[in-house]
Design a protein around this motif. Structure first.
Motif, PDB file in Angstrom:
ATOM      1  N   TYR A 201      -5.481   8.066   2.227  1.00 23.29           N
ATOM      2  CA  TYR A 201      -4.578   7.156   2.936  1.00 23.29           C
ATOM      3  C   TYR A 201      -5.243   6.601   4.197  1.00 23.29           C
TER       4      TYR A 201
ATOM      5  N   LEU B 127       1.461  12.948   6.311  1.00 25.77           N
ATOM      6  CA  LEU B 127       1.147  11.522   6.345  1.00 25.77           C
ATOM      7  C   LEU B 127       1.821  10.834   7.532  1.00 25.77           C
TER       8      LEU B 127
ATOM      9  N   TRP C 176       0.116   2.844  -0.154  1.00 27.66           N
ATOM     10  CA  TRP C 176      -1.126   3.628  -0.155  1.00 27.66           C
ATOM     11  C   TRP C 176      -0.873   5.122   0.002  1.00 27.66           C
ATOM     12  N   GLY C 177       0.234   5.485   0.631  1.00 29.21           N
ATOM     13  CA  GLY C 177       0.566   6.899   0.774  1.00 29.21           C
ATOM     14  C   GLY C 177       1.300   7.432  -0.442  1.00 29.21           C
TER      15      GLY C 177
END
Length: 204
Positions: free
Chosen positions: A39, A79, A149-150
């Motif tokens: 990420y 994240l 993207w995560g």
């Protein structure tokens, strides 16, 4: 590293155990370091991603006592920490947008790539999307990229950013609207639908 012969503890139990056995926390690194690095690398490039990944787990270790033990999966939490750390690298990230690959752009807005491909080449579209990303607010951009993207769902993004799920929906809708404008999709649809813009949700 957990032995294949032992029962695998979920993340929340690992974090709770680490209060008395700090070394156990390394299990979280083994499980999630790759996802955090990937990420961060997509947003900043590999070199800075190493620093972000390392700092993410240091911060997580220091704050583990505050972790919500009812949440089984720690990836959204990690994240979220990484996202806040990435904000320290705004200039580096802005440079990364200029060199963003078409593949990464497609992950952010696959429907836009499909709809715009007949009218604009991938390289020009990627540049437009990169500029649009730079113009987004930090909150909207972070929300969009945690989704794209995560690989987090709405509820996980809400947990990562510590906001209500309705806020996540609003931010994603706003970010997608700006990307559609940058790609020229809204103009195409308004022409096709005689002024009626497409208001359908793009993702469940």
């Amino acid at each position: 590293m957990e032995s294949s012969n032992t029962v695998v503890s979920p993340d929340n139990e690992v974090i709770e155990r680490s209060a008395g056995e700090p070394a156990v926390f390394s299990t979280l690194y083994d499980r999630h370091a790759t996802a955090v690095f990937r990420y961060a690398a997509q947003r900043l490039g590999d070199h800075a991603a190493d620093d972000v990944m390392s700092e993410t787990f240091l911060v997580a270790f220091e704050r583990r006592a505050a972790y919500d033990a009812t949440v089984v999966d720690a990836r959204p939490w990690l994240l979220g920490i990484a996202t806040r750390l990435i904000r320290k690298h705004a200039r580096l990230e802005a440079t990364a947008w200029k060199g963003m690959s078409a593949d990464l752009a497609a992950q952010i807005a696959p429907d836009l790539i499909d709809q715009a491909s007949a009218r604009i080449d991938a390289e020009r579209l990627t540049r437009r999307l990169g500029k649009a990303l730079r113009r987004l607010s930090d909150a909207d951009r972070d929300t969009l990229l945690l989704y794209a993207w995560g690989d987090l769902d709405y509820a996980s993004i809400a947990a990562a950013m510590q906001v209500p799920i309705g806020t996540v929906r609003s931010r994603l809708n706003r970010a997608r609207h700006q990307l559609r404008r940058a790609a020229g999709i809204e103009t195409i649809e308004q022409e096709t639908n005689h002024g009626r813009a497409d208001a359908a949700a793009q993702h469940a």
